[in-house]
Design a protein around this motif. Sequence first.
Motif, PDB file in Angstrom:
ATOM      1  N   LYS A  54       0.846  -1.198   0.000  1.00 23.96           N
ATOM      2  CA  LYS A  54       0.000   0.000   0.000  1.00 23.96           C
ATOM      3  C   LYS A  54       0.881   1.247   0.000  1.00 23.96           C
ATOM      4  O   LYS A  54       0.650   2.188  -0.758  1.00 23.96           O
ATOM      5  CB  LYS A  54      -0.924   0.007   1.215  1.00 23.96           C
ATOM      6  N   SER A  55       1.914   1.238   0.839  1.00 17.96           N
ATOM      7  CA  SER A  55       2.828   2.384   0.897  1.00 17.96           C
ATOM      8  C   SER A  55       3.557   2.571  -0.429  1.00 17.96           C
ATOM      9  O   SER A  55       3.776   3.708  -0.858  1.00 17.96           O
ATOM     10  CB  SER A  55       3.843   2.194   2.025  1.00 17.96           C
ATOM     11  N   LYS A  56       3.920   1.463  -1.061  1.00 17.78           N
ATOM     12  CA  LYS A  56       4.615   1.548  -2.347  1.00 17.78           C
ATOM     13  C   LYS A  56       3.734   2.251  -3.377  1.00 17.78           C
ATOM     14  O   LYS A  56       4.215   3.055  -4.174  1.00 17.78           O
ATOM     15  CB  LYS A  56       4.991   0.145  -2.828  1.00 17.78           C
ATOM     16  N   GLU A  57       2.443   1.970  -3.338  1.00 19.90           N
ATOM     17  CA  GLU A  57       1.510   2.626  -4.254  1.00 19.90           C
ATOM     18  C   GLU A  57       1.273   4.082  -3.838  1.00 19.90           C
ATOM     19  O   GLU A  57       1.298   4.985  -4.673  1.00 19.90           O
ATOM     20  CB  GLU A  57       0.192   1.856  -4.284  1.00 19.90           C
ATOM     21  N   ASP A  58       1.056   4.312  -2.531  1.00 24.48           N
ATOM     22  CA  ASP A  58       0.784   5.663  -2.034  1.00 24.48           C
ATOM     23  C   ASP A  58       1.964   6.609  -2.264  1.00 24.48           C
ATOM     24  O   ASP A  58       1.772   7.802  -2.488  1.00 24.48           O
ATOM     25  CB  ASP A  58       0.474   5.638  -0.534  1.00 24.48           C
ATOM     26  N   LEU A  59       3.166   6.082  -2.165  1.00 20.96           N
ATOM     27  CA  LEU A  59       4.386   6.886  -2.297  1.00 20.96           C
ATOM     28  C   LEU A  59       5.077   6.594  -3.628  1.00 20.96           C
ATOM     29  O   LEU A  59       6.294   6.633  -3.736  1.00 20.96           O
ATOM     30  CB  LEU A  59       5.321   6.613  -1.115  1.00 20.96           C
ATOM     31  N   GLY A  60       4.268   6.315  -4.639  1.00 25.21           N
ATOM     32  CA  GLY A  60       4.758   5.947  -5.959  1.00 25.21           C
ATOM     33  C   GLY A  60       4.940   7.133  -6.885  1.00 25.21           C
ATOM     34  O   GLY A  60       5.237   8.260  -6.456  1.00 25.21           O
ATOM     35  N   LEU A  61       4.704   6.882  -8.162  1.00 27.57           N
ATOM     36  CA  LEU A  61       4.974   7.882  -9.196  1.00 27.57           C
ATOM     37  C   LEU A  61       4.223   9.192  -8.977  1.00 27.57           C
ATOM     38  O   LEU A  61       4.812  10.267  -9.050  1.00 27.57           O
ATOM     39  CB  LEU A  61       4.630   7.317 -10.579  1.00 27.57           C
ATOM     40  N   LYS A  62       2.919   9.115  -8.739  1.00 25.50           N
ATOM     41  CA  LYS A  62       2.124  10.339  -8.605  1.00 25.50           C
ATOM     42  C   LYS A  62       2.605  11.199  -7.442  1.00 25.50           C
ATOM     43  O   LYS A  62       2.834  12.398  -7.589  1.00 25.50           O
ATOM     44  CB  LYS A  62       0.651   9.977  -8.421  1.00 25.50           C
ATOM     45  N   ALA A  63       2.773  10.578  -6.278  1.00 24.19           N
ATOM     46  CA  ALA A  63       3.212  11.328  -5.093  1.00 24.19           C
ATOM     47  C   ALA A  63       4.618  11.895  -5.290  1.00 24.19           C
ATOM     48  O   ALA A  63       4.899  13.022  -4.878  1.00 24.19           O
ATOM     49  CB  ALA A  63       3.173  10.426  -3.860  1.00 24.19           C
ATOM     50  N   THR A  64       5.479  11.133  -5.936  1.00 26.43           N
ATOM     51  CA  THR A  64       6.857  11.586  -6.152  1.00 26.43           C
ATOM     52  C   THR A  64       6.889  12.740  -7.138  1.00 26.43           C
ATOM     53  O   THR A  64       7.607  13.723  -6.934  1.00 26.43           O
ATOM     54  CB  THR A  64       7.731  10.419  -6.645  1.00 26.43           C
ATOM     55  N   ARG A  65       6.089  12.633  -8.177  1.00 28.35           N
ATOM     56  CA  ARG A  65       6.006  13.722  -9.166  1.00 28.35           C
ATOM     57  C   ARG A  65       5.554  15.017  -8.478  1.00 28.35           C
ATOM     58  O   ARG A  65       6.163  16.077  -8.674  1.00 28.35           O
ATOM     59  CB  ARG A  65       5.020  13.314 -10.269  1.00 28.35           C
ATOM     60  N   GLU A  66       4.513  14.925  -7.648  1.00 29.24           N
ATOM     61  CA  GLU A  66       4.029  16.104  -6.919  1.00 29.24           C
ATOM     62  C   GLU A  66       5.097  16.650  -5.975  1.00 29.24           C
ATOM     63  O   GLU A  66       5.267  17.869  -5.850  1.00 29.24           O
ATOM     64  CB  GLU A  66       2.770  15.744  -6.136  1.00 29.24           C
ATOM     65  N   PHE A  67       5.826  15.760  -5.315  1.00 32.66           N
ATOM     66  CA  PHE A  67       6.902  16.142  -4.400  1.00 32.66           C
ATOM     67  C   PHE A  67       7.946  16.981  -5.137  1.00 32.66           C
ATOM     68  O   PHE A  67       8.323  18.067  -4.686  1.00 32.66           O
ATOM     69  CB  PHE A  67       7.525  14.863  -3.822  1.00 32.66           C
ATOM     70  N   TYR A  68       8.403  16.491  -6.297  1.00 28.20           N
ATOM     71  CA  TYR A  68       9.413  17.221  -7.071  1.00 28.20           C
ATOM     72  C   TYR A  68       8.853  18.518  -7.656  1.00 28.20           C
ATOM     73  O   TYR A  68       9.518  19.547  -7.640  1.00 28.20           O
ATOM     74  CB  TYR A  68       9.980  16.339  -8.189  1.00 28.20           C
ATOM     75  N   GLU A  69       7.635  18.470  -8.167  1.00 25.12           N
ATOM     76  CA  GLU A  69       7.038  19.680  -8.745  1.00 25.12           C
ATOM     77  C   GLU A  69       6.893  20.778  -7.690  1.00 25.12           C
ATOM     78  O   GLU A  69       7.128  21.955  -7.983  1.00 25.12           O
ATOM     79  CB  GLU A  69       5.687  19.343  -9.379  1.00 25.12           C
ATOM     80  N   ASN A  70       6.515  20.407  -6.476  1.00 19.82           N
ATOM     81  CA  ASN A  70       6.402  21.396  -5.393  1.00 19.82           C
ATOM     82  C   ASN A  70       7.743  22.010  -5.049  1.00 19.82           C
ATOM     83  O   ASN A  70       7.844  23.209  -4.788  1.00 19.82           O
ATOM     84  CB  ASN A  70       5.762  20.770  -4.149  1.00 19.82           C
TER      85      ASN A  70
END
Length: 126
Positions: A63-79
């Motif tokens: 679940k964490s792997k999905e929650d902290l996956g591509l979408k969350a990482t992309r948002e992290f870098y974009e922010n």
Amino acid sequence: MIVIHGGHFSSLDGFYEEISKVLMKDTDWKVGTLDGFNDILYGGFGVFENKEEIEIIWKESQKSKEDLGLKATREFYENKIKQGKPFNTELIQQKLNELNEVKGQTLFDILIEIIDSHKNIVLKLD
């Protein structure tokens, strides 16, 4: 043995809250960055001593792997890019490009790498 419950969070901030509860209970200090997470894994404050051998079990890690996956990482870098200084936006853009090319690490991968860098810690994904 230390247990991280992936069911208790669905974001990086939620991970920081969970890890603060688990590793820093009875202290006023809270984890709030990747560097801060790395720092507490050295021990010496919180729930284990410096270089003490410990085992971390990450329950619901898929679940964490999905929650902290591509979408969350992309948002992290974009922010970080939007914030600009003090962040190295060129490096962050490079990491974002690698992520978009499916070559880069997700937040989950980064957290695993941080844990694995501490030779006194054994991580078990459950």
